[in-house]
Write a protein that holds these residues in place. Structure first.
Motif: not given
Length: 597
Positions: A292-296, A354-359, A434-436
């Protein structure tokens, strides 16, 4: 009976300084013509329209416009009077015979275009509604020949479909510059591509966009074969020259001159064949294994008094792409901001790993300093960049994105929209992600760069959230769509086709036309279908993994007594299995087309 000729070009050429855009273009435009004009950025598409519209003169050759033809030109940028209202702008665009009808004619235009009031200030309109107004003003002039330069820019999907319906049923001829491959497929009956790869500088093909792709592939393949044939012949002639003719007879001298000409021909065709380079776009993943990278969770978001969306639940996992649809102002960009953590929901929560990298990619180009040089924009820290652990000089990095070294000193403001888009993509590639989060990444990109972007996103192992009006890109990449409607609801769809079928008021066909070869005895697999076939096994694998993941949750002992959750999972599993079935069905369709060739 021959159709009436509206305009023609005879050996037309145009250059800006030492940059020769095109030369020796000869073609005619007749009544009933629905011509799509395509080509890489910088090939001169917009300039060619300006020559047809008599906005700019040709350097060589002649442009002839038939007398009495009402030619209307719709440029990329609108030209509205400051302080004018929508009603005043529409009335000014009407021909005299309709202008005298006053409000009746304006009401018809308002209803057709979707505007609700005549007293709206043009200056207060969004970019999408300004574009609609510009198109409406062009249509109001009752053209015999309409020249449209990237008319889908700034339009939302509903606006593009509205324009598509107008062009499908157009009583006038048109020349359309667009990178929207769906639009080109659905409304054109001839495609002309400006590209220096062709010996004449352009390729004209009668038929739809799929037919053009086939003819283009055949033409370029013939050029490659011609290069090989000429190269072999040149090698034999060079061997003869190296041995040296025994006598400088007239015959021998003629052969020497022929060999030299052959050498020039080989060099020319080799240059043309090497000219089809596209930007090298490869996003760098971080290698994270988190599921799970982002959970809304049940998120609600408003802007002022306007509810954008409510009770949105979404989980972003590696290897998934979620497409976002909605009209301009529906909250798509605000959703991206929420997923970036820049704004908080009014209710609910957004949980980040944790420490998620979003571009993220910003459609407004706000991430670019317009006063900065191209060199500094590409390599902010000095003379080189580090990509995937390897150092690369800025000049080499620039070439990956089709920038020649002599351009590095130019300010960003001097770059075209497509070039600025490539700069942004270059910067994104330097940041492991991790997420674009991509908000209209396709604006201003030419079709070859769009295809490279599509390939790169397909291979990206992280999660992608994609806002785009490019229906090809959306259909090829997304594993599911979320539609933000005007009531603040978030409605899920399996794909774009399903969304369109459920839009009863769109005034378009129930399902979009597929890009496929023109019907004949043996249907040929198109370029787009070949690409789709090459990727479909990977999509099936992802869809089956998702179905297995949901099924595993159903067997989790901890939720056996949670009836609501069990019902929810059963519904998700059914949707996932249907997605797998659709992909297998599509795979079978593509294989049948391939085997028929």
């Amino acid at each position: 009976m021959a159709l009436r000729q509206l305009a023609s070009c005879q050996s037309v050429g145009k250059a800006y300084g030492l940059n020769r855009l095109f030369g020796d273009i000869t073609l005619s435009i007749h009544a009933g013509e629905r011509l799509g004009l395509v080509g890489p950025n910088g090939s001169g598409k917009s300039t060619f329209l300006k020559l047809l519209a008599d906005v700019e003169p040709a350097d060589t050759g002649q442009v002839v416009r038939t007398g009495g033809v009402n030619l209307v030109y719709l440029p990329q940028s609108d030209r509205f009077s400051p302080g004018a209202t929508v009603g005043e702008t529409l009335r000014a665009a009407l021909p005299g015979v309709l202008r005298d009808q006053g409000l009746d004619a304006i009401r018809d235009l308002l209803e057709e275009t979707g505007f609700s009031r005549t007293d709206q200030q043009v200056a207060a309109l969004s970019g999408g509604w300004r574009k609609r107004l510009a198109i409406a003003c062009a249509l109001a002039q009752l053209p015999d020949l309409l020249l449209l330069d990237e008319p889908t820019n700034h339009l939302d999907l509903e606006g593009i479909l509205w324009l598509e319906s107008k062009l499908k049923n157009a009583p006038f001829a048109f020349v359309l510059v667009s990178h929207d491959r769906h639009l080109l497929q659905n409304v054109t009956n001839r495609i002309v591509e400006l590209d220096k790869r062709y010996q004449s500088g352009y390729l004209a093909v009668a038929g739809d966009y799929a037919t053009f792709l086939q003819r283009k592939a055949e033409s370029l393949e013939q050029q490659v074969q011609q290069e090989q044939s000429l190269s072999n012949k040149l090698r034999r002639e060079l061997d003869w020259l190296q041995r040296g003719p025994k006598a400088r007879t007239t015959k021998a001298q003629s052969r020497i001159e022929s060999a030299l000409q052959l050498q020039r021909d080989v060099a020319a065709i080799r240059t043309r064949n090497a000219g089809g380079r596209a930007a090298q776009i490869e996003f760098d993943a971080s290698g994270r294994k988190t599921r799970k990278l982002i959970e809304v969770r049940e998120a609600t978001l408003s802007r002022g008094e306007k509810l954008l969306f409510q009770r949105l639940s979404l989980t972003l996992t590696p290897g998934t792409c979620i497409g976002i649809l909605g009209r301009n102002g529906s909250g798509k960009s605000s959703l991206i901001q929420m997923l970036k953590g820049e704004i908080q929901p009014d209710a609910g929560a957004v949980v980040f790993a944790d420490d998620l990298r979003i571009v993220s990619f910003d459609q407004q180009r706000e991430q670019l300093d317009q006063h900065q040089s191209l060199k500094s924009a590409l390599a902010p820290t000095g003379e080189s960049v580090v990509f995937r652990g390897q150092s690369m000089h800025v000049a080499s990095w620039a070439r990956r994105f089709l920038f020649q070294p002599e351009k590095l000193a130019l300010p960003v403001a001097r770059l075209s929209g497509g070039e600025q888009a490539r700069v942004l993509l270059a910067r994104l590639m330097l940041r492991p992600a991790d997420v674009l989060l991509l908000d209209e990444p396709t604006n201003d990109l030419d079709i070859p760069t769009l295809e490279i972007l599509e390939d790169s996103l397909s291979d990206f192992p992280g999660a992608v959230v994609l806002i785009t009006h490019d229906r090809f890109l959306m259909n090829r990449l997304s594993d599911g769509l979320l539609y933000l409607n005007e009531a603040g609801e978030v409605v899920p769809y399996a794909d774009y086709d399903q969304w369109l079928r459920r839009q009863p008021a769109m005034n378009v066909e129930a399902a979009p036309e597929k890009v496929k070869p023109a019907t004949n005895a043996t249907p040929r697999i198109s370029y787009e279908e070949q690409k789709e076939l090459g990727r479909i096994e990977k999509k099936i694998e992802k869809a089956e993994q998702e179905a297995s993941r949901i099924e595993a949750q159903l067997h989790d002992p901890s939720i056996r007594s949670d009836v609501a959750r069990l019902q929810e999972l059963h519904a998700e599993l059914e949707t996932a299995r249907q997605a797998v079935d659709r992909l297998y069905q599509r795979w079978d369709e593509l294989e049948q087309i391939r085997l028929a060739n």
